[in-house]
Design a protein around this motif. Structure first.
Motif, mmCIF file in Angstrom:
data_model
loop_
_atom_site.group_PDB
_atom_site.id
_atom_site.type_symbol
_atom_site.label_atom_id
_atom_site.label_comp_id
_atom_site.label_asym_id
_atom_site.label_seq_id
_atom_site.Cartn_x
_atom_site.Cartn_y
_atom_site.Cartn_z
ATOM 1 N N THR A 65 3.311 0.857 -0.928
ATOM 2 C CA THR A 65 2.438 -0.291 -1.205
ATOM 3 C C THR A 65 0.986 0.154 -1.402
ATOM 4 O OG1 THR A 65 2.195 -0.650 1.179
ATOM 5 C CG2 THR A 65 3.836 -2.005 0.052
ATOM 6 N N LYS A 66 0.592 1.180 -0.650
ATOM 7 C CA LYS A 66 -0.805 1.617 -0.745
ATOM 8 C C LYS A 66 -1.049 2.410 -2.033
ATOM 9 C CE LYS A 66 -1.593 1.505 4.215
ATOM 10 N NZ LYS A 66 -0.355 0.744 4.487
ATOM 11 N N ARG A 67 -0.052 3.221 -2.434
ATOM 12 C CA ARG A 67 -0.233 4.023 -3.658
ATOM 13 C C ARG A 67 -0.194 3.129 -4.900
ATOM 14 N NH1 ARG A 67 0.691 9.598 -5.661
ATOM 15 N NH2 ARG A 67 0.996 10.210 -3.503
ATOM 16 N N PHE A 68 0.702 2.147 -4.898
ATOM 17 C CA PHE A 68 0.861 1.289 -6.081
ATOM 18 C C PHE A 68 0.742 -0.196 -5.701
ATOM 19 C CE2 PHE A 68 3.617 5.068 -6.927
ATOM 20 C CZ PHE A 68 2.804 5.650 -7.885
ATOM 21 N N PRO A 69 -0.471 -0.625 -5.331
ATOM 22 C CA PRO A 69 -0.629 -2.011 -4.854
ATOM 23 C C PRO A 69 -0.296 -3.049 -5.928
ATOM 24 C CG PRO A 69 -2.763 -0.920 -5.107
ATOM 25 C CD PRO A 69 -1.728 0.134 -5.273
ATOM 26 N N ARG A 70 -0.339 -2.649 -7.204
ATOM 27 C CA ARG A 70 -0.096 -3.645 -8.255
ATOM 28 C C ARG A 70 1.286 -3.507 -8.886
ATOM 29 N NH1 ARG A 70 -4.380 -2.640 -12.247
ATOM 30 N NH2 ARG A 70 -3.713 -4.577 -13.249
ATOM 31 N N LEU A 71 2.143 -2.699 -8.246
ATOM 32 C CA LEU A 71 3.505 -2.509 -8.763
ATOM 33 C C LEU A 71 4.196 -3.836 -9.068
ATOM 34 C CD1 LEU A 71 6.083 0.007 -7.473
ATOM 35 C CD2 LEU A 71 6.705 -2.412 -7.319
#
Lengths: 65, 382
Positions: B348-354
């Motif tokens: 979630t932190k690496r790709f918050p807009r996934l």
């Protein structure tokens, strides 16, 4: 004060009590429960109750004062 | 991951009676209190050798004639075998694997970023995490992981009896080979061979099938929970965002319990036979009655979890039965928790807009002893 009681012969070493309340519970080399502190002050009752409820084989009890 | 609507109808007529493939009638138990009663009662047997024990298919019975492993044994045999294995799965021992999982997930995330912006979160990410973790815990060489993954997925599928037996046989051959080799290492497999098999506490064939159980149990379930957990959070975006912003990981432990409850990946485990009458909330089951207790239905019981169809990462879901309850509760649960916590925190932190790259209804479900997804196309940085 409340007191933790272990029901003899029930523990299977699942470790949920340690996961929930590590200040009160540990596991020995055989994975079975070790109670670190028997007496539970009012402020920690909720945490220890969660640990008691998390035990899959109902091996733990929290007794009232 | 949500129970089918039919379950809500059946809740009204508990216990419902279903018929197994061979005509055996079985009680389908759905309510949380009843499911935990079945899992914890000393009057309910898990010994799959008994006549009348419920199986879903001929393929599922294929191990029946052999000596059972702990997942299909009652005390005292069960307890003796579980005691041999439990020391390798303690909270303390699993905690030591945190750096391993952190490094593993970081490097998989780097690979995703390089491969992106559109990737398959199942094949390129989720399935590698529990497989590598289980291999690390057992002491399996990492070059063997891809083959074990294929075999494990076949073994847990609803494929033909031949396919499943062939996959099982190939995994068995590996562990039979290990039995013939010197066992002087400090890894799980060597120690078990040295301390339990060689002195005669654990029969060689039981050792082999126990290893298959741990391998397949560890490889599959957590990968599917990761995939379904991502889909669930896409549907409850506030949960994804809360974890992405949770710099000190204060929410992650509770969030993982809720994700395990909500997704109920291992939905197909609690098959039992009563040995004496068992009192449930609405009826008494007679002795010698087949029972299926649904972990998924229990985890979505509105009497236990308010608004169960909502993923609420701040609720206290710790008493879910996603890992089971009673003496057969998941041996690897703390490794699953750790793997899921590290995974969801970092993802979630690496790709918050996934976001999903397909519509949810276009995803292909994986139906088997464990349910999940065949693939999960996502856009990492839309």
């Amino acid at each position: 004060m409340h007191r933790i009681e272990v029901v003899e012969g029930k523990c299977i070493g699942a470790g949920n009590c340690v996961d929930v309340a590590e200040d009160y519970f540990d596991q020995g080399d055989d994975a079975l429960v070790i109670v670190l502190k028997e007496q539970v002050p009012e402020g920690d009752v909720a945490e220890v109750e969660r640990a008691v409820k998390a035990c899959p084989v109902a091996a733990l009890r929290l007794l009232g004062a | 991951m949500l129970p089918p609507p039919r379950i809500a109808e059946l809740r009204e007529k508990q216990p419902a009676l279903v018929r197994m493939y061979d005509g055996t009638p079985a009680a389908l138990v759905l309510d949380y209190d009843d499911v935990t009663t079945i899992m914890m009662s000393p009057d309910v047997s898990d010994d799959g050798r008994a006549a009348g024990f419920p199986y879903v298919s001929e393929a599922a019975r294929h191990n029946r004639g052999k000596r059972p492993t702990i997942d299909r044994l009652d005390p005292p045999e069960h307890d003796i075998q579980r005691a041999m294995l439990a020391p390798f799965f303690t909270v303390k021992r699993i905690k030591q694997m945190r750096p391993f999982f952190e490094e593993l997930v970081d490097s998989l995330l780097d690979e995703l970023e390089e491969a992106g912006p559109t990737v398959d979160l199942v094949t390129q990410f989720a399935r590698h995490i529990p497989a590598a973790g289980t291999a690390e815990l057992m002491g399996l060489p990492s070059e063997d992981i891809p083959r074990f993954l294929e075999l494990s997925e076949t073994y847990q599928s609803f494929g033909s009896a031949e396919e499943i037996a062939a996959a099982g046989a190939e995994i068995a051959e590996y562990f039979e080979r290990r039995l013939a080799e010197p066992a002087d290492g400090d890894d799980f497999i060597s120690m078990l061979i040295r301390e339990q098999v060689r002195p005669g506490h654990l029969a060689p064939d039981q050792f082999v099938r126990t290893m298959i159980l741990i391998l397949t149990g560890g490889f599959d379930t957590t990968a599917n929970t990761i995939a379904l957990g991502v889909v669930a959070m896409m549907d409850h975006r506030e949960a994804w965002e809360a974890l992405a912003n949770d710099a000190d990981d204060e929410l992650i432990a509770a969030a993982v319990e809720e994700i395990v409850r909500y997704t109920s990946t291992a939905h197909h485990a609690v098959f039992r036979l009563t040995t004496a009458p068992v009192q449930l909330s609405t009826a008494e089951l007679p002795a010698d009655h087949a029972v299926i207790a649904s972990q998924m239905a229990a985890n979505h019981d509105p009497k236990k979890f308010e608004c169960p169809h909502l993923l609420d990462i701040e609720r206290d879901a710790r008493t879910h039965v996603g890992f089971g309850m009673g003496i057969h509760q998941c041996l690897g649960q703390h490794m699953a928790r750790l793997a899921l916590q590290v995974t969801f925190s970092k993802l979630t932190k690496r790709f918050p807009r996934l976001e999903l790259a397909v519509k949810p209804e276009e995803l292909t479900p994986r139906i088997g002893l464990v349910h999940g997804l065949m693939g999960l196309p996502v856009r990492l940085t839309p």
